[in-house]
Design an enzyme around this catalytic site. Structure first.
Site, PDB file in Angstrom:
ATOM      1  NE  ARG A   1      -4.277   1.626   2.048  1.00 10.49           N
ATOM      2  CZ  ARG A   1      -4.618   2.633   2.841  1.00 10.49           C
ATOM      3  NH1 ARG A   1      -3.828   2.939   3.871  1.00 10.49           N
ATOM      4  NH2 ARG A   1      -5.705   3.336   2.638  1.00 10.49           N
TER       5      ARG A   1
ATOM      6  CB  ILE B   1      -5.803   5.536  -1.145  1.00 11.10           C
ATOM      7  CG1 ILE B   1      -5.704   4.003  -1.144  1.00 11.10           C
ATOM      8  CG2 ILE B   1      -5.092   6.100   0.061  1.00 11.10           C
ATOM      9  CD1 ILE B   1      -4.263   3.496  -1.215  1.00 11.10           C
ATOM     10  CB  SER B   2     -11.058   3.289   0.080  1.00 13.03           C
ATOM     11  OG  SER B   2     -11.810   4.007  -0.876  1.00 13.03           O
ATOM     12  CD  GLN B   3     -11.650   2.016   7.427  1.00  9.03           C
ATOM     13  OE1 GLN B   3     -12.768   2.235   6.966  1.00  9.03           O
ATOM     14  NE2 GLN B   3     -11.435   1.760   8.706  1.00  9.03           N
TER      15      GLN B   3
END
Length: 656
Positions: A35, A61-63
């Site tokens: 990530r 950027i999503s959880q």
């Protein structure tokens, strides 16, 4: 194993697997994809935090857990062809490419699409294609898809996306307005038959039509909602202008809450002088005029006991240890506290012991001092029990100087955890404490702290919501015990950070991360007998550190963001100001949609402030009232000022 891989594995265990995602293919994909490669370099340290991060173009950027939940709901398999709408950084597409046969992703911003393609190519994921385009139209050339995942909200599901599903395929999409959406699964049962089910509440950026070229020109309107310019004026009209903190009228403005059993006073940072002075002024008045007998703070029980002995004129403990020596020392050893302690001592002198105000710590950290206090009490009152306690606490002894180390050690196979004997000691003392003398109660509360701290330091190694929830549950239970011990008419003032006293259900803490806090738990326990009062500021200075256990500094606070609650208050032009949301219902309605709210703890990093210090919240649901100071100043640690002979400093309980 390198540090990034360790953090990645920890993320999977604590943020994804611990929340119920058990598909081994999904877990392995998250363990595989780095990530940190999908976030800007200056945010790489936050890559495995439990939340979203910026990627440019006002996108995020999503959880990780949200991405995992969407993949899980889509039931993606190794033969499937998948479409993602809203590729963003490319991270979710990369993860899915480790599970599915083919992944296609559409991104509205050409710049983000190009960067995502470069990242995917560098990793060698050749079954993943990123294109720039209008996600509302899907990707007709490659349809049908076994799964379509949409990483943006919309109120009506685009027909094009439903048509591009294969029979039996699943469309996962956040449906709803800008407040809160429902993550929804739409399964195509037949050519013209779809089945819909809701999965969970979420928050996403809007799905917008068109595409945005790299030079900044737009192929379609961005449809951004315009700022509501009347809100600051409404705040100025509805907010009550407060007098100076030193004026008796300042604290008198809070008398409207004096009939509550529990009044919680927050702070937007742990190092702001105005927040401490304001809470001190309210506390003096509520103790003297309204019969409050409990002052409970976000501090350690054994340290706060030194202050309690001072203001209630009790004998010193004899330990010779100065209180509040653990980082961050300035929270309770600062230039505001001596005057408050002196005044509480004076007020108490004219009252009977049962009506005197006590000073108590709610927090969980100081295991070492708590063990010492328990053993000292037992040595005097029950020497045989003291010997048993020494045996029970023996396994904790090596970790007392650095109890967080215990968390790592307790994870090792074969390590003898201390939890059961520590809990037994706690239970035995608590059984008799509430109907016994004050010293017994103090020992029992220290035993509770040790029991909670043992569990806390063990689970803290994994991080996530569990350690936060244990800490705030401990604080809430401590408050409940205090109210029970002080009698049916007892009333309490609580000093803690906004993140602890503001109802977690109104913030990302509760809605996204499954965290609760003492404010929420108190409302659930006592309902309308609780008042939660938050505090905020726009700019100024603050005492904080750059890293945990670092040296404190006087730092300049960035002016509040334009999309925050703080900026609305700043633009009102009124300060200091009190917003009582019950009386100002129009303001409560206007502020009912989520906005950013700033949280500064003992660490402040202005260079990453948006992602390290702001979170979504609904202010009038989070608090009953909000106290605003436009410009504030750094809290002064006591050590920076030489005590004046005969002054309030002489009362400061060093050496008690």
């Amino acid at each position: 194993m390198d540090n990034a891989k360790i953090r990645r594995n920890r993320m999977v265990e604590s943020q994804i697997e611990a929340r119920g995602i058990t598909d081994t293919a999904i877990l392995e994909a998250f363990r595989t994809v780095p990530r940190e490669d999908f976030v800007p370099d200056n945010l790489s340290e936050f890559a495995y935090d439990d939340g979203p991060l910026p990627i440019g173009e006002d996108q995020t950027i999503s959880q990780p857990f949200i991405v995992a939940s969407m993949i899980d709901a889509a039931e993606i398999g190794p033969t499937h062809r998948v479409l993602e709408v809203g590729a963003g950084s490319g991270y979710a597409a990369a993860v899915m490419s480790r599970i599915a046969a083919e992944v296609f992703a559409v991104e509205r911003f050409e710049k983000l699409a190009r960067t995502a393609r470069e990242r995917i190519s560098a990793l060698g994921y050749d079954n993943c294609t990123i294109i720039a385009g209008d996600g509302m139209n899907g990707f007709e050339d490659e349809a049908p898809f076994d799964a379509i995942l949409v990483a943006a909200r919309i109120e009506e599901v685009p027909a094009a996306l439903k048509r591009q599903l294969a029979i039996g395929g699943r469309l996962i999409i956040p449906v709803g307005d800008e407040g809160l959406q429902q993550l929804t699964c739409i399964t195509r049962k037949q050519t013209d038959e779809w089945e819909t089910r809701e999965i969970a509440p979420v928050r996403f950026v809007p799905l917008l039509p068109g595409s945005v070229a790299e030079d900044g020109s737009r192929a379609a309107s961005n449809h951004d909602a315009s700022s509501n310019l009347t809100t600051p004026k409404l705040l100025a009209e509805a907010g009550e202008e407060l007098k100076d903190i030193d004026d008796p009228g300042f604290a008198a403005a809070f008398d409207r809450f004096a009939d509550r059993r529990v009044v919680m006073l927050g702070e937007a940072s742990h190092g702001t002088e105005e927040f401490y002075r304001a809470r001190a002024a309210i506390t003096r008045r509520f103790v003297e005029k309204h019969g409050f007998t409990i002052v409970a703070v976000e501090g350690d029980w054994p340290d706060a006991a030194a202050y309690d002995r001072l203001i209630r004129d009790k004998p010193a403990s004899g330990s010779g240890q100065e209180p509040f020596q653990r980082f961050p020392t300035w929270m309770w050893r600062n230039t505001v506290m001596p005057d408050l302690l002196r005044d509480l001592k004076t007020i108490n002198a004219g009252k009977s012991p049962e009506m005197q105000a006590g000073f108590y710590g709610l927090d969980i950290y100081n295991m070492h001092a708590s063990i010492d206090a328990i053993l000292a009490y037992l040595e005097e009152n029950d020497p045989e029990a003291a010997e048993v306690a020494r045996e029970r606490y023996g396994c904790l002894t090596p970790w007392q100087a650095d109890p967080a180390t215990y968390g790592r050690a307790a994870m090792r196979p074969g390590f003898a955890e201390c939890e059961q004997p520590v809990i037994e000691q706690c239970r035995e003392l608590l059984e008799k404490a509430l109907q016994n003398d004050g010293a017994s109660f103090d020992a029992a509360m220290n035993a509770r702290l040790v029991a909670s701290a043992e569990r806390y330091y063990r689970i803290m190694y994994y991080g996530g919501a569990e350690s936060w929830n244990l800490r705030d549950s401990h604080m809430a239970e401590t408050l409940e015990y205090l109210l029970e011990q002080r009698g049916p008419d007892a009333k309490a003032l609580v000093w803690a950070h906004n993140s602890h006293i503001g109802d977690a259900r109104a913030t990302e803490m509760g809605r996204v991360r499954s965290e609760h806090n003492i404010g929420q738990l108190a409302r659930e326990k006592w309902g309308d007998e609780v008042a939660l009062i938050g505090f905020g500021t726009h700019d100024g200075t603050v005492t904080a550190a750059s890293d945990w256990d670092g040296e404190h500094e006087t730092m300049t606070i960035n002016p509040s963001r334009r999309d925050s609650y703080e900026r609305l208050c700043h633009d009102s032009g009124k300060s200091p100001m009190l917003l009582d949301f019950k009386d100002a219902s129009a303001v409560a309605r206007r502020l009912a949609k989520p906005r950013l709210e700033r949280f500064i703890g003992v660490i402040y990093r202005p260079e990453t402030e948006r992602w390290s210090h702001y979170t979504d919240a609904v202010l009038p649901e989070q608090f009953d009232a909000y106290c605003w100071f436009d410009t504030t100043h750094a809290l002064q640690p006591l050590a920076e000022r030489e005590p004046r002979r005969g002054s309030a400093d002489d009362l400061y309980p060093f050496g008690l």
